[in-house]
Design a protein around this motif. Structure first.
Motif, PDB file in Angstrom:
ATOM      1  N   LEU A  73       0.819  -1.224   0.000  1.00 52.20           N
ATOM      2  CA  LEU A  73       0.000   0.000   0.000  1.00 52.20           C
ATOM      3  C   LEU A  73       0.849   1.269   0.000  1.00 52.20           C
ATOM      4  CD1 LEU A  73      -2.904  -0.745   2.507  1.00 52.20           C
ATOM      5  CD2 LEU A  73      -2.739  -1.198   0.068  1.00 52.20           C
ATOM      6  N   GLU A  74       2.125   1.073   0.207  1.00 50.33           N
ATOM      7  CA  GLU A  74       3.004   2.245   0.228  1.00 50.33           C
ATOM      8  C   GLU A  74       4.225   2.007  -0.658  1.00 50.33           C
ATOM      9  OE1 GLU A  74       2.379   4.044   4.693  1.00 50.33           O
ATOM     10  OE2 GLU A  74       3.690   2.345   4.434  1.00 50.33           O
ATOM     11  N   TYR A  75       4.786   3.092  -1.086  1.00 54.69           N
ATOM     12  CA  TYR A  75       6.059   3.010  -1.790  1.00 54.69           C
ATOM     13  C   TYR A  75       7.178   3.067  -0.766  1.00 54.69           C
ATOM     14  CZ  TYR A  75       3.764   4.238  -6.201  1.00 54.69           C
ATOM     15  OH  TYR A  75       2.978   4.246  -7.316  1.00 54.69           O
ATOM     16  N   ALA A  76       8.214   2.307  -1.013  1.00 55.44           N
ATOM     17  CA  ALA A  76       9.450   2.516  -0.272  1.00 55.44           C
ATOM     18  C   ALA A  76      10.288   3.411  -1.175  1.00 55.44           C
ATOM     19  CB  ALA A  76      10.149   1.194  -0.036  1.00 55.44           C
ATOM     20  N   ARG A  91       6.433  -1.283  -0.592  1.00 53.95           N
ATOM     21  CA  ARG A  91       6.801  -1.638   0.763  1.00 53.95           C
ATOM     22  C   ARG A  91       6.171  -3.002   1.040  1.00 53.95           C
ATOM     23  NH1 ARG A  91       5.338   1.509   6.385  1.00 53.95           N
ATOM     24  NH2 ARG A  91       6.829   0.344   7.618  1.00 53.95           N
ATOM     25  N   ARG A  92       6.988  -3.955   1.389  1.00 54.31           N
ATOM     26  CA  ARG A  92       6.487  -5.311   1.603  1.00 54.31           C
ATOM     27  C   ARG A  92       6.543  -5.724   3.069  1.00 54.31           C
ATOM     28  NH1 ARG A  92       3.026  -6.350  -2.132  1.00 54.31           N
ATOM     29  NH2 ARG A  92       3.824  -6.179  -4.224  1.00 54.31           N
ATOM     30  N   CYS A  93       5.711  -6.739   3.417  1.00 54.51           N
ATOM     31  CA  CYS A  93       5.577  -7.105   4.833  1.00 54.51           C
ATOM     32  C   CYS A  93       6.487  -8.245   5.262  1.00 54.51           C
ATOM     33  CB  CYS A  93       4.133  -7.452   5.152  1.00 54.51           C
ATOM     34  SG  CYS A  93       3.557  -8.990   4.398  1.00 54.51           S
ATOM     35  N   PHE A 288       8.548   5.973   3.599  1.00 49.64           N
ATOM     36  CA  PHE A 288       7.464   5.191   3.041  1.00 49.64           C
ATOM     37  C   PHE A 288       6.350   6.174   2.753  1.00 49.64           C
ATOM     38  CE2 PHE A 288       9.518   2.005   5.876  1.00 49.64           C
ATOM     39  CZ  PHE A 288       9.924   1.140   4.885  1.00 49.64           C
ATOM     40  N   ASP A 289       5.698   5.999   1.612  1.00 54.78           N
ATOM     41  CA  ASP A 289       4.673   6.963   1.255  1.00 54.78           C
ATOM     42  C   ASP A 289       3.641   6.282   0.350  1.00 54.78           C
ATOM     43  OD1 ASP A 289       4.601  10.295   1.145  1.00 54.78           O
ATOM     44  OD2 ASP A 289       3.482   9.267  -0.448  1.00 54.78           O
ATOM     45  N   PRO A 290       2.359   6.525   0.598  1.00 54.03           N
ATOM     46  CA  PRO A 290       1.346   5.885  -0.251  1.00 54.03           C
ATOM     47  C   PRO A 290       1.338   6.416  -1.693  1.00 54.03           C
ATOM     48  CG  PRO A 290       0.313   7.385   1.331  1.00 54.03           C
ATOM     49  CD  PRO A 290       1.759   7.303   1.695  1.00 54.03           C
ATOM     50  N   GLY A 291       1.988   7.506  -1.946  1.00 54.05           N
ATOM     51  CA  GLY A 291       1.936   8.165  -3.257  1.00 54.05           C
ATOM     52  C   GLY A 291       0.929   9.291  -3.166  1.00 54.05           C
ATOM     53  N   PRO A 292       0.610   9.968  -4.230  1.00 55.07           N
ATOM     54  CA  PRO A 292       1.138   9.821  -5.581  1.00 55.07           C
ATOM     55  C   PRO A 292       2.323  10.740  -5.867  1.00 55.07           C
ATOM     56  CG  PRO A 292      -0.778  11.258  -5.627  1.00 55.07           C
ATOM     57  CD  PRO A 292      -0.517  10.920  -4.195  1.00 55.07           C
ATOM     58  N   MET A 293       2.639  11.665  -4.958  1.00 53.35           N
ATOM     59  CA  MET A 293       3.691  12.642  -5.272  1.00 53.35           C
ATOM     60  C   MET A 293       5.067  12.084  -4.920  1.00 53.35           C
ATOM     61  SD  MET A 293       1.796  15.006  -6.378  1.00 53.35           S
ATOM     62  CE  MET A 293       2.517  16.639  -6.331  1.00 53.35           C
ATOM     63  N   MET A 294       5.904  11.996  -5.903  1.00 57.43           N
ATOM     64  CA  MET A 294       7.220  11.417  -5.692  1.00 57.43           C
ATOM     65  C   MET A 294       8.280  12.307  -6.317  1.00 57.43           C
ATOM     66  SD  MET A 294       7.244   8.675  -4.017  1.00 57.43           S
ATOM     67  CE  MET A 294       5.805   8.257  -3.072  1.00 57.43           C
ATOM     68  N   PRO A 295       9.520  12.172  -5.880  1.00 56.58           N
ATOM     69  CA  PRO A 295      10.569  13.001  -6.462  1.00 56.58           C
ATOM     70  C   PRO A 295      10.630  12.829  -7.979  1.00 56.58           C
ATOM     71  CG  PRO A 295      11.417  11.731  -4.615  1.00 56.58           C
ATOM     72  CD  PRO A 295      10.020  11.266  -4.854  1.00 56.58           C
TER      73      PRO A 295
END
Ligand SMILES: [Zn+2]
Ligand SMILES: [Zn+2]
Length: 315
Positions: A73-76, A91-93, A288-295
């Motif tokens: 659910l999140e980006y690493a 991001r994995r569990c 960790f961020d759900p998105g959508p704004m990324m560098p």
């Protein structure tokens, strides 16, 4: 800082849309809720011997609940300290009940294990075999982590008794939980022939109540590895999320693969911590961020590794 690094973000969409499905999420949420319930049940107000261990497990279980629920659910976001690029992945569990993560885990160890097994040539005296050790189950009793640990201790005693390292033998063992919570240990063995009756007798002596064992030799080493990894790749399925939560609790702190004899201490997992795929620099977890704004400089790890196949595509 490099001049081409600008602070403007790009829209990569939500991690959730990319990496998980809504059905999946509802299952995860209900299993995680039960995991938290079990953790709460084990909260002790008494300072009795053993409470520290219980406390530690409770914290581990809560943490697993959070991670399992939010897997994918999140980006690493990982940054390179040298070229200042950012890389995105899910991001994995790493939970054993998570199919995606279990598949990843077994893919990582499969290759290494294949290598080890293929290097073992059957000789006149030694062969590869699959050994199954069964522990008798009791109705209305669900085993605990200490039962599991004891079972592995007994398996180790049995393996070292018949197939010790000094005779050039070795084994890998994994656990399977069958119907009614009965426990089996599956062993991939390299060693000499021992009559089934002797193994059974010794297993009964160690466990106090379980004479059931099965041993058969393997012709194809590849099959042996598949046999073993099956129990890791395909997480056990329960219909009831509550049972799944108990299963996670049972396996807390229990290693997935145990190794003995000549296999003991052989690293099965490749070392983690890879360098930057684009410049070889040092990578660092940023957030960790759900998105959508990324560098703006962000690239997906998957993209980068695919591009690597065609040299010159990256600049
Ligand atoms: Zn770099
Ligand atoms: Zn996962």
């Amino acid at each position: 800082m490099l001049s081409n690094v600008s602070p403007i973000s790009r829209d990569v969409g939500l991690a959730q849309t990319r990496y998980s499905s809504p059905e999946d999420l509802s299952v995860r949420q209900s299993v995680a809720a039960y995991m938290r319930e079990i953790a709460a049940m084990n909260e002790s107000k008494f300072i009795l011997p053993g409470y520290r261990e219980l406390d530690r497990k409770r914290i581990m279980l809560r943490r697993q609940a959070d991670r399992y629920e939010t897997c994918g659910l999140e980006y690493a976001v990982i940054g390179c300290k040298d070229c200042k690029r950012s890389f995105l992945g899910p991001r994995r569990c790493e939970s054993r009940i998570c199919e995606t993560c279990a598949r990843k885990y077994s893919a990582r160890i499969r290759q290494r294990q294949q290598q080890i097994v293929h290097s073992l040539q059957p000789t006149k005296r030694k062969r590869l075999a699959m050994l199954t050790l069964t522990k008798k189950s009791h109705p209305r009793y669900r085993p605990t982590s200490s039962d599991v640990r004891e079972l592995f201790r007994n398996a180790r005693k049995l393996i070292n008794h018949f197939w010790p390292k000094r005779l050039g033998c070795g084994a890998f063992a994994v656990m399977e939980i069958g119907a009614n919570w009965n426990l089996h240990i599956h062993v991939l063995l390299y060693g000499h022939y021992v009559p089934q009756s002797r193994i059974s007798e010794y297993w009964n002596k160690l466990t106090g109540d379980s004479p059931v064992i099965d041993i058969r030799s393997i012709k194809k080493p590849g099959q042996a590895v598949n046999y073993l990894l099956k129990y890791i790749t395909k997480p056990k399925k329960f219909n009831d999320p509550k049972e799944t939560a108990h299963y996670v609790n049972l396996l807390l702190g229990v290693r997935r693969i145990h190794s003995y004899g000549i296999f003991y201490g052989q690293g099965l997992l490749p070392k983690t911590g890879c360098p930057c795929p684009l410049c070889g620099g040092k990578l660092q977890l940023q957030k960790f961020d759900p998105g959508p704004m990324m560098p703006e400089t962000a690239r997906f790890f998957a993209e980068v590794f695919k591009m690597e196949d065609s040299p010159g595509a990256i600049n």
